[in-house]
Design an enzyme around this catalytic site. Structure first.
Site, PDB file in Angstrom:
ATOM      1  N   LYS A 217      19.138  20.022  12.188  1.00 49.50           N
ATOM      2  CA  LYS A 217      19.450  20.657  11.061  1.00 49.50           C
ATOM      3  C   LYS A 217      19.601  22.204  11.355  1.00 49.50           C
ATOM      4  O   LYS A 217      18.710  22.809  11.438  1.00 49.50           O
ATOM      5  CB  LYS A 217      18.548  20.290  10.045  1.00 49.50           C
ATOM      6  N   GLU A 295       7.741  27.103  17.234  1.00 45.63           N
ATOM      7  CA  GLU A 295       7.828  28.588  17.548  1.00 45.63           C
ATOM      8  C   GLU A 295       8.279  29.375  16.153  1.00 45.63           C
ATOM      9  O   GLU A 295       9.418  29.582  15.640  1.00 45.63           O
ATOM     10  CB  GLU A 295       9.209  28.633  18.470  1.00 45.63           C
ATOM     11  N   CYS A 329      12.596  37.009  17.516  1.00 48.76           N
ATOM     12  CA  CYS A 329      11.055  36.691  17.162  1.00 48.76           C
ATOM     13  C   CYS A 329      10.269  37.332  18.508  1.00 48.76           C
ATOM     14  O   CYS A 329       9.150  37.861  18.115  1.00 48.76           O
ATOM     15  CB  CYS A 329      10.816  35.222  17.465  1.00 48.76           C
ATOM     16  N   GLU A 427       6.341  41.758  10.216  1.00 48.81           N
ATOM     17  CA  GLU A 427       7.529  41.455  11.172  1.00 48.81           C
ATOM     18  C   GLU A 427       8.834  42.108  10.323  1.00 48.81           C
ATOM     19  O   GLU A 427       9.034  41.617   9.220  1.00 48.81           O
ATOM     20  CB  GLU A 427       7.706  40.044  11.755  1.00 48.81           C
TER      21      GLU A 427
END
Length: 524
Positions: A217, A295, A329, A427
């Protein structure tokens, strides 16, 4: 490059039908109702698909959703908007295929993955154009991603032949213990938009090498790369049902994700994305105790000690912070610089940014910073900058939306940042570099480890003893020492704390798709 597609200006994106003679399938009323990717002229019509790919066939869905170019806002095309029924069907197709794929010899699986790799390399320029069109990243970066992406298929084509078991001599003379490694089953692969090709092959390459089948997906912002990979997988001879793709819109993403995580035929979930979403998927997967690897978010510290080579540290900061406009990331999020070199670092960092960074459409020559993925991403960067300035930070360069408008934001450097500001505690995922001043090594370590996530961390030092101390004390899964770019197919990728579970890439990545079975062989 002769095949490179250049837009004449930021607003030059135009919709174009595929060239005559290159239709992807026979014309029909249904084909006319739906749209394959009618993207900017020059995009590869033979790799642009709009339907889902299930059981080796291109299948429409009852509805479609548009995919936009984040640089211009233009609609690239429409893609099948799969829901729960389509997800269930894809899982069944993958399960049926698993029954035979798990028995295919490792040599044959290796050969098929290698063919897929070869086709990616043959089509690397076209694949890069698709990435730039749907994600906005500069074409040069997209080309780098395609190479990185393909290398995972090459790597795992080789690792497929290195799945080893064990023989254990027990205390009983008439018994032997055998350890077998077997494919876990159907793996649901849920991937992000920032690396729309590499995040797929890093997972799928390992899964297929192990003997698993997959349902992918892709992110709703970037489905075309996943579908292009399906086209090449089909050409490579990957059997029907082994690699399936079900794109869906943002409105259906939650229900499709839940369907994949709760389907009894799915044995493994692999997800890359936000920590918040990862927790939701973990909750769904827990009910059937599925194998999970994730992750998740990062908040990477970038520490520069007094002993560092400042020029080297600035070069590493540029590479780590501004790749994909800060939308990775593992991008440095918090810059911690020791007092003795603080002013020198900030000055040289600002000069490097002003000299090297060019904002614009990723198809334009010389551009290093493309748009952010959408308006929501721009708003978050803007929020972090405003919060920092309100609390006393100073804007050294940048600080606002770019004059080009839309999803563009100026590469921004902030000084006099304190650890209570949002850009240090959250973040950012954008082109914002906040710099905090510290005095002692212990202080920097404490700030770096205060986060509840720990994906990557970086530091610069010329002191051997300090290098060992800091590398061991940083609470992250990956450490860059005097290096701003750390990702490699040969090395394990993953985090600690709330940055995820498991590892991808490297020799360890294939273990995420294997079960260990112990066989006690008696009567010897």
């Amino acid at each position: 490059m002769g095949t490179r597609f250049l837009l004449r200006s930021f607003w030059a994106a135009r919709l174009a039908l595929p060239p005559a003679g290159r239709r992807l399938r026979p014309a029909s009323s249904e084909a006319q109702r739906r749209s394959y990717a009618r993207g900017p002229a020059g995009l590869p019509a033979d790799l642009l698909r709009g339907d889902s790919f299930v059981g080796g066939r291109w299948l429409p869905a009852p509805a479609t959703f548009p995919v936009h170019d984040p640089a211009s806002g233009a609609t690239l095309g429409t893609v099948a908007d799969c829901g729960v029924p389509e997800a269930r069907a894809a899982v069944r197709a993958a399960h049926d295929a698993f029954c035979s794929w798990k028995g295919v010899s490792v040599k044959e699986r290796s050969s098929l993955l290698r063919k897929w790799y070869d086709l990616m390399m043959e089509n690397k320029d076209d694949l890069a154009k698709i990435i730039t069109a749907e994600s906005g990243k500069p074409l040069k970066e997209a080309q780098g991603e395609v190479l990185y992406s393909a290398l995972f298929l090459e790597w795992f084509s080789e690792e497929a032949r290195r799945i080893y078991g064990d023989i254990i001599y027990t205390s009983a003379k008439d018994k032997r213990g055998l350890v077998l490694k077997q494919p876990i089953g159907v793996a649901a692969i849920i991937t992000p938009w920032n690396f729309p090709s590499a995040m797929i092959t890093r997972k799928v390459g390992a899964a297929l090498a192990a003997g698993c089948t997959v349902v992918v997906k892709p992110a709703e912002d970037t489905p075309y790369s996943a579908l292009a990979l399906a086209q090449l997988a089909n050409q490579a001879g990957i059997p029907p049902g082994v690699y399936n793709v079900i794109p869906c819109s943002r409105t259906k993403a939650k229900e499709v994700g839940e369907a994949l995580c709760t389907d009894p035929l799915v044995s493994k979930i692999s997800f890359t994305g936000s920590t918040a979403t990862g927790k939701v998927l973990l909750h769904h997967a827990a009910n059937s105790v599925k194998r999970v690897s994730m992750e998740l978010g990062g908040l990477a510290p970038f520490i520069v000690f007094d002993s560092a080579n400042v020029d080297q540290a600035v070069a590493g900061a540029m590479a780590s912070k501004f790749r994909n406009a800060g939308q990775t990331c593992v991008c440095a999020n918090r810059f911690l610089v020791q007092r003795g070199i603080y002013d020198s670092f900030v000055k040289k960092f600002a000069e490097a940014m002003q000299k090297s960074l060019r904002v614009g459409n990723g198809f334009e020559e010389g551009i290093t910073q493309g748009p952010l993925i959408n308006e929501k991403a721009v708003e978050k960067v803007e929020k972090h900058v405003n919060d920092a300035v309100a609390k006393g930070a100073e804007v050294v360069t940048g600080g606002k939306r770019h004059q080009r408008g839309g999803n563009f934001f100026e590469p921004t450097l902030l000084s006099n940042v304190t650890k209570d500001m949002l850009c240090i505690t959250e973040e950012t995922f954008g082109p914002l570099a906040p710099v905090v001043k510290f005095d002692k090594e212990e202080e920097a370590i404490a700030i770096a480890n205060a986060a509840d996530v720990g994906l990557a961390g970086y530091f610069y030092s010329q002191d051997p003893a300090q290098i060992w101390r800091v590398a061991e004390q940083l609470e992250v899964g990956m450490v860059g020492v005097n290096e701003g770019l750390i990702s490699s197919v040969e090395c394990p990728f993953g985090g600690v704390k709330q940055s995820g579970l498991g590892r991808e890439g490297s020799k360890y990545g294939i273990d995420e798709y294997l079960e260990v079975k112990y066989v006690c062989y008696g009567g010897l």
